[in-house]
Design a protein around this motif. Structure first.
Motif, mmCIF file in Angstrom:
data_model
loop_
_atom_site.group_PDB
_atom_site.id
_atom_site.type_symbol
_atom_site.label_atom_id
_atom_site.label_comp_id
_atom_site.label_asym_id
_atom_site.label_seq_id
_atom_site.Cartn_x
_atom_site.Cartn_y
_atom_site.Cartn_z
ATOM 1 N N PHE A 85 0.817 -1.190 0.000
ATOM 2 C CA PHE A 85 0.000 0.000 0.000
ATOM 3 C C PHE A 85 0.866 1.260 0.000
ATOM 4 O O PHE A 85 1.863 1.340 0.712
ATOM 5 C CB PHE A 85 -0.910 0.017 1.236
ATOM 6 N N PRO A 86 0.490 2.265 -0.790
ATOM 7 C CA PRO A 86 1.227 3.529 -0.759
ATOM 8 C C PRO A 86 1.169 4.157 0.620
ATOM 9 O O PRO A 86 0.137 4.131 1.294
ATOM 10 C CB PRO A 86 0.476 4.390 -1.789
ATOM 11 N N THR A 87 2.291 4.697 1.057
ATOM 12 C CA THR A 87 2.363 5.403 2.330
ATOM 13 C C THR A 87 3.087 6.728 2.099
ATOM 14 O O THR A 87 3.612 6.983 1.015
ATOM 15 C CB THR A 87 3.131 4.578 3.379
ATOM 16 N N LEU A 88 3.141 7.566 3.115
ATOM 17 C CA LEU A 88 3.870 8.825 2.999
ATOM 18 C C LEU A 88 5.343 8.557 2.749
ATOM 19 O O LEU A 88 6.026 9.345 2.091
ATOM 20 C CB LEU A 88 3.674 9.658 4.263
ATOM 21 N N GLU A 89 5.857 7.433 3.291
ATOM 22 C CA GLU A 89 7.263 7.095 3.087
ATOM 23 C C GLU A 89 7.490 6.411 1.739
ATOM 24 O O GLU A 89 8.580 6.454 1.181
ATOM 25 C CB GLU A 89 7.753 6.169 4.216
ATOM 26 N N ASN A 90 6.470 5.774 1.217
ATOM 27 C CA ASN A 90 6.574 5.050 -0.056
ATOM 28 C C ASN A 90 5.359 5.423 -0.906
ATOM 29 O O ASN A 90 4.446 4.633 -1.120
ATOM 30 C CB ASN A 90 6.605 3.545 0.206
ATOM 31 N N PRO A 91 5.335 6.646 -1.420
ATOM 32 C CA PRO A 91 4.110 7.185 -2.020
ATOM 33 C C PRO A 91 3.854 6.730 -3.448
ATOM 34 O O PRO A 91 4.744 6.194 -4.119
ATOM 35 C CB PRO A 91 4.376 8.694 -1.998
ATOM 36 N N LEU A 92 2.626 6.974 -3.881
ATOM 37 C CA LEU A 92 2.275 6.823 -5.282
ATOM 38 C C LEU A 92 2.712 8.126 -5.944
ATOM 39 O O LEU A 92 2.078 9.162 -5.769
ATOM 40 C CB LEU A 92 0.767 6.589 -5.432
ATOM 41 N N ALA A 93 3.809 8.076 -6.677
ATOM 42 C CA ALA A 93 4.482 9.298 -7.134
ATOM 43 C C ALA A 93 4.531 9.406 -8.652
ATOM 44 O O ALA A 93 4.273 8.446 -9.384
ATOM 45 C CB ALA A 93 5.898 9.347 -6.564
ATOM 46 N N TYR A 94 4.901 10.579 -9.115
ATOM 47 C CA TYR A 94 5.061 10.846 -10.544
ATOM 48 C C TYR A 94 6.489 10.529 -10.953
ATOM 49 O O TYR A 94 7.449 10.888 -10.276
ATOM 50 C CB TYR A 94 4.738 12.314 -10.818
ATOM 51 N N HIS A 95 6.655 9.845 -12.105
ATOM 52 C CA HIS A 95 7.961 9.390 -12.553
ATOM 53 C C HIS A 95 8.405 10.075 -13.853
ATOM 54 O O HIS A 95 9.166 9.504 -14.638
ATOM 55 C CB HIS A 95 7.960 7.873 -12.708
ATOM 56 N N ASN A 96 7.931 11.282 -14.069
ATOM 57 C CA ASN A 96 8.396 12.176 -15.145
ATOM 58 C C ASN A 96 8.022 11.728 -16.554
ATOM 59 O O ASN A 96 8.601 12.208 -17.530
ATOM 60 C CB ASN A 96 9.927 12.341 -15.054
ATOM 61 N N GLY A 97 7.058 10.837 -16.662
ATOM 62 C CA GLY A 97 6.624 10.408 -17.985
ATOM 63 C C GLY A 97 5.348 11.108 -18.427
ATOM 64 O O GLY A 97 4.868 12.048 -17.783
ATOM 65 N N GLU A 98 4.797 10.651 -19.531
ATOM 66 C CA GLU A 98 3.595 11.262 -20.092
ATOM 67 C C GLU A 98 2.334 10.772 -19.388
ATOM 68 O O GLU A 98 2.275 9.637 -18.891
ATOM 69 C CB GLU A 98 3.482 10.929 -21.585
ATOM 70 N N VAL A 99 1.330 11.644 -19.359
ATOM 71 C CA VAL A 99 -0.021 11.261 -18.980
ATOM 72 C C VAL A 99 -0.934 11.691 -20.134
ATOM 73 O O VAL A 99 -0.536 12.467 -20.990
ATOM 74 C CB VAL A 99 -0.466 11.931 -17.653
ATOM 75 N N LEU A 100 -2.147 11.157 -20.147
ATOM 76 C CA LEU A 100 -3.066 11.489 -21.227
ATOM 77 C C LEU A 100 -3.861 12.741 -20.891
ATOM 78 O O LEU A 100 -4.411 12.864 -19.795
ATOM 79 C CB LEU A 100 -4.024 10.325 -21.494
ATOM 80 N N GLN A 101 -3.919 13.663 -21.837
ATOM 81 C CA GLN A 101 -4.678 14.898 -21.678
ATOM 82 C C GLN A 101 -5.406 15.213 -22.983
ATOM 83 O O GLN A 101 -5.049 14.722 -24.051
ATOM 84 C CB GLN A 101 -3.749 16.052 -21.287
ATOM 85 N N GLY A 102 -6.415 16.073 -22.879
ATOM 86 C CA GLY A 102 -7.149 16.474 -24.064
ATOM 87 C C GLY A 102 -8.106 15.383 -24.522
ATOM 88 O O GLY A 102 -8.529 14.520 -23.749
ATOM 89 N N LYS A 103 -8.444 15.400 -25.798
ATOM 90 C CA LYS A 103 -9.388 14.442 -26.369
ATOM 91 C C LYS A 103 -8.695 13.105 -26.623
ATOM 92 O O LYS A 103 -7.647 13.054 -27.262
ATOM 93 C CB LYS A 103 -9.966 14.991 -27.670
ATOM 94 N N ILE A 104 -9.294 12.018 -26.133
ATOM 95 C CA ILE A 104 -8.706 10.691 -26.262
ATOM 96 C C ILE A 104 -9.661 9.796 -27.044
ATOM 97 O O ILE A 104 -10.709 9.384 -26.529
ATOM 98 C CB ILE A 104 -8.427 10.071 -24.874
ATOM 99 N N PRO A 105 -9.347 9.486 -28.294
ATOM 100 C CA PRO A 105 -10.208 8.589 -29.078
ATOM 101 C C PRO A 105 -10.156 7.156 -28.533
ATOM 102 O O PRO A 105 -9.088 6.652 -28.181
ATOM 103 C CB PRO A 105 -9.615 8.657 -30.483
ATOM 104 N N VAL A 106 -11.314 6.518 -28.464
ATOM 105 C CA VAL A 106 -11.420 5.153 -27.952
ATOM 106 C C VAL A 106 -12.175 4.293 -28.964
ATOM 107 O O VAL A 106 -13.238 4.692 -29.453
ATOM 108 C CB VAL A 106 -12.148 5.114 -26.593
ATOM 109 N N SER A 107 -11.625 3.132 -29.281
ATOM 110 C CA SER A 107 -12.286 2.161 -30.148
ATOM 111 C C SER A 107 -12.517 0.874 -29.363
ATOM 112 O O SER A 107 -11.816 0.592 -28.384
ATOM 113 C CB SER A 107 -11.449 1.859 -31.385
#
Length: 365
Positions: A85-107
């Motif tokens: 489980f994520p904790t303050l000592e071992n958090p769910l963190a950002y790893h400098n990669g891409e995330v999805l934003q804007g319009k996302i087409p789905v098929s």
């Protein structure tokens, strides 16, 4: 030698003697960082295993919190049946990669036989993620609010005035009712089916497999998965219908669990435990795809076995939840449990979203 060595050794022996790896949830008080043994629940493969509990009558669940870091078997245990489980000592963190934003087409790729009603439930959920001006306003709490929460807690934290994330379900849908690849699919064959949608980088192909289709790892390691094509950057989500194969694993809390207290399951909001379970697992995968599409976005743990925005909150659906109890959920006139309203009056049960700023799970109700 660590002062906890013999403690850990005793717990491991106990686990081996009583075949603990097959139990639903095990926990004991331990003075260090905790590992929760259960079924695999990484972001790329979600195993909905939590046993349903009646709030009063079925609250007797033996839990064990253990740390097996001293043992050579630790990596194998983590791969097969471990939660961190994520904790303050071992958090769910950002790893400098891409995330999805804007319009996302789905098929969508439909593999196997689905009834028109089953297809409608799943497509309505996808269309409900983003509120359209042409749609009737969804009553609160809504599916679109659940999706907005993902954007608020993750992509919007990376930059000010970031584009609103919304999905667009394409009209093109691929249907394979003839089982062109048979009724047992490998993960590579799932990727081949997704490729039929001809997606580009950042676009999503969702492969749904029918209840009579077995998939590599399905019901044993995972109920769904998401990943990206290393060559094109196209994104894949796969979700299987567990109705006849493993509803106790992949459609909880709408079916009694394989292990644990055999308490009455909740009534599925759309009357189909397989499809309503698919909605839950699809929601987990959508949250992971938006926030960690290429394996270097938001997650906790390792890139190979990460916990993501929703899989970090297994079995949590409403306030008052605890392992084995979904929470204090509202019911409709038929007695079905839900926590989000979709378009056209549909109701759904959606998992909690992990809030990295508070290190807690945020539910809709």
């Amino acid at each position: 030698m660590s002062k906890y060595y013999f403690y850990d050794l005793a717990v491991l022996i106990l686990a081996l003697l009583f075949n603990i790896h097959k139990l639903v949830v095990l926990q004991i008080i331990h003075p260090r960082h905790t590992i929760l043994l259960g079924s695999l629940a990484s972001s790329h493969s979600i195993f909905s295993h939590m046993a349903p509990l009646n709030h009063i009558k079925c609250s007797l669940l033996v839990l064990f919190l253990v740390n097996l870091t001293h043992f050579g078997l630790a990596s194998r245990i983590r791969k097969l049946n471990e939660y961190i489980f994520p904790t303050l000592e071992n958090p769910l963190a950002y790893h400098n990669g891409e995330v999805l934003q804007g319009k996302i087409p789905v098929s969508i790729v439909w593999y196997g036989t689905f009834t028109p009603t089953q297809k409608y439930i799943l497509t309505n959920f996808i269309e409900s993620l983003t509120h359209d001006e042409n749609q009737q306003q969804q009553p609160c709490p809504s599916v679109s609010q659940w999706f907005d929460k993902i954007n608020q807690l993750y992509p919007s934290q990376l930059q000010k005035n970031c584009p609103t994330t919304h999905v667009h379900l394409e009209n093109k849908q691929i249907v394979d009712e003839n089982y062109s690849k048979g009724k047992y699919l490998t993960e590579d064959q799932i990727s081949q089916l997704a490729a039929l949608a001809e997606r580009k980088k950042g676009e999503i192909a969702i492969v749904f497999t029918a209840e009579d289709v077995a998939v590599e790892g399905f019901c044993m390691d995972h109920c769904a998965l998401h990943k990206s094509d290393p060559n094109t950057g196209a994104l894949l989500i796969w979700v299987g219908n567990s109705a006849t194969q493993c509803p106790g694993h992949c459609s909880w809390p709408f079916h009694q669990p394989v292990y644990g207290p055999m308490c009455p399951p909740l009534t599925a909001p759309n009357g189909d435990i397989g499809i309503d379970g698919m909605v839950i697992n699809l929601a987990h995968m959508i949250a992971g795809t938006i926030t960690n599409p290429f394996g270097n976005g938001f997650y906790q743990g390792t890139a190979e076995l990460p916990l993501e925005a929703s899989t970090a909150c297994p079995g949590a659906y409403a306030n008052g939840h605890f392992p084995g109890y979904a929470g204090n959920l509202p019911t409709d006139s038929s007695g079905a449990s839900y926590n989000a309203n979709g378009a056209n009056g549909q109701k759904y049960l959606l998992p909690a979203i992990f809030d990295p700023s508070t290190c807690s799970c945020t539910t809709m109700v």
